[in-house]
Design a protein around this motif. Sequence first.
Motif, mmCIF file in Angstrom:
data_model
loop_
_atom_site.group_PDB
_atom_site.id
_atom_site.type_symbol
_atom_site.label_atom_id
_atom_site.label_comp_id
_atom_site.label_asym_id
_atom_site.label_seq_id
_atom_site.Cartn_x
_atom_site.Cartn_y
_atom_site.Cartn_z
ATOM 1 N N GLU A 19 0.836 -1.203 0.000
ATOM 2 C CA GLU A 19 0.000 0.000 0.000
ATOM 3 C C GLU A 19 0.874 1.257 0.000
ATOM 4 O OE1 GLU A 19 -4.334 0.919 1.768
ATOM 5 O OE2 GLU A 19 -2.907 0.069 3.184
ATOM 6 N N HIS A 20 1.910 1.237 0.809
ATOM 7 C CA HIS A 20 2.843 2.368 0.856
ATOM 8 C C HIS A 20 3.476 2.592 -0.515
ATOM 9 C CE1 HIS A 20 6.564 4.554 1.917
ATOM 10 N NE2 HIS A 20 5.792 5.100 2.835
ATOM 11 N N ARG A 21 3.901 1.500 -1.164
ATOM 12 C CA ARG A 21 4.485 1.613 -2.510
ATOM 13 C C ARG A 21 3.480 2.221 -3.483
ATOM 14 N NH1 ARG A 21 6.698 -3.280 -1.279
ATOM 15 N NH2 ARG A 21 5.052 -4.439 -2.330
ATOM 16 N N LYS A 22 2.224 1.794 -3.369
ATOM 17 C CA LYS A 22 1.183 2.331 -4.249
ATOM 18 C C LYS A 22 1.051 3.840 -4.047
ATOM 19 C CE LYS A 22 -3.726 2.060 -5.288
ATOM 20 N NZ LYS A 22 -5.018 1.451 -4.963
ATOM 21 N N TRP A 23 1.059 4.305 -2.805
ATOM 22 C CA TRP A 23 0.942 5.739 -2.528
ATOM 23 C C TRP A 23 2.113 6.511 -3.133
ATOM 24 C CZ3 TRP A 23 -0.295 5.353 3.407
ATOM 25 C CH2 TRP A 23 -1.549 4.744 3.564
ATOM 26 N N VAL A 24 3.314 5.929 -3.014
ATOM 27 C CA VAL A 24 4.502 6.575 -3.599
ATOM 28 C C VAL A 24 4.378 6.595 -5.116
ATOM 29 C CG1 VAL A 24 7.011 6.406 -3.904
ATOM 30 C CG2 VAL A 24 6.002 6.040 -1.630
ATOM 31 N N GLU A 25 3.902 5.512 -5.712
ATOM 32 C CA GLU A 25 3.716 5.459 -7.165
ATOM 33 C C GLU A 25 2.695 6.502 -7.629
ATOM 34 O OE1 GLU A 25 2.608 1.428 -8.113
ATOM 35 O OE2 GLU A 25 4.577 0.643 -7.512
ATOM 36 N N VAL A 26 1.620 6.653 -6.882
ATOM 37 C CA VAL A 26 0.610 7.663 -7.227
ATOM 38 C C VAL A 26 1.219 9.056 -7.112
ATOM 39 C CG1 VAL A 26 -1.559 8.733 -6.464
ATOM 40 C CG2 VAL A 26 -1.412 6.249 -6.721
ATOM 41 N N PHE A 27 1.983 9.297 -6.057
ATOM 42 C CA PHE A 27 2.652 10.598 -5.909
ATOM 43 C C PHE A 27 3.524 10.862 -7.132
ATOM 44 C CE2 PHE A 27 6.214 13.296 -4.787
ATOM 45 C CZ PHE A 27 5.627 14.326 -4.072
ATOM 46 N N ASN A 28 4.348 9.889 -7.493
ATOM 47 C CA ASN A 28 5.257 10.063 -8.623
ATOM 48 C C ASN A 28 4.495 10.257 -9.938
ATOM 49 O OD1 ASN A 28 7.590 9.937 -7.054
ATOM 50 N ND2 ASN A 28 7.660 7.707 -7.190
ATOM 51 N N ALA A 29 3.408 9.514 -10.109
ATOM 52 C CA ALA A 29 2.609 9.648 -11.333
ATOM 53 C C ALA A 29 1.957 11.029 -11.422
ATOM 54 C CB ALA A 29 1.542 8.559 -11.382
ATOM 55 N N CYS A 30 1.576 11.579 -10.281
ATOM 56 C CA CYS A 30 0.894 12.879 -10.267
ATOM 57 C C CYS A 30 1.860 14.058 -10.224
ATOM 58 C CB CYS A 30 -0.071 12.952 -9.084
ATOM 59 S SG CYS A 30 -1.441 11.797 -9.235
ATOM 60 N N ASP A 31 3.111 13.787 -9.924
ATOM 61 C CA ASP A 31 4.133 14.835 -9.873
ATOM 62 C C ASP A 31 4.631 15.091 -11.297
ATOM 63 O OD1 ASP A 31 6.250 16.531 -9.399
ATOM 64 O OD2 ASP A 31 7.505 15.003 -8.437
ATOM 65 N N GLU A 32 3.839 15.888 -12.015
ATOM 66 C CA GLU A 32 4.222 16.198 -13.393
ATOM 67 C C GLU A 32 5.563 16.923 -13.413
ATOM 68 O OE1 GLU A 32 1.184 18.178 -15.567
ATOM 69 O OE2 GLU A 32 -0.317 16.666 -15.085
ATOM 70 N N ASP A 33 6.361 16.638 -14.380
ATOM 71 C CA ASP A 33 7.685 17.249 -14.569
ATOM 72 C C ASP A 33 8.671 16.903 -13.461
ATOM 73 O OD1 ASP A 33 6.579 18.510 -16.839
ATOM 74 O OD2 ASP A 33 5.918 20.215 -15.616
#
Length: 183
Positions: A19-33
Amino acid sequence: MFFSEALAWPRTWEASPSEHRKWVEVFNACDEDNKGYLSREDFKVAVVMLFGYKPSKIEADSVMSSVNPNTSGLLLEEFLHIIRKKKEAQLYWNEIRHIFTAFDRHYHGYLTLEDFQKAFRQVAPKLPERTILEVFSNLGKSTYSSLTSAFGDPTMREVDQDSDGHVSFKDFEYAMQHGQKEA
């Protein structure tokens, strides 16, 4: 619905590694540029991805006002903290709903004194009838310490807030939250 940190989660809860990895992946996916933070709009997209709803302006304002003024947005650690709190609130609300549904044996959408009596007879058969009445209407103080973890502080305001003889989910949720804050 966004629950504030004032909502007390009665147990320790930690995200699983996946779950923690998923949250980090979502952060990275939403962090444009790859700027290292989430803007207001990035945060909204992340909440949609994780919780399935678009946060209100009030929720977004609340989150963004908590951002360190020296940064341009929500850093990963701040994001993870907020998401963990949201998940805790979601789990707590689900638990309250589950308890309410267990009491609401006839699926009326409200609880009656009879519902409380039946439930208490099953889980605490030696509990005096007077105590059950006090739990339902809270006409005075009672001593049922073994049940306070499930039902909150016995000295809280009446559970049946509109005195109609029924405890709605809203009344029940309020009582549970109030009891947790007092604990």
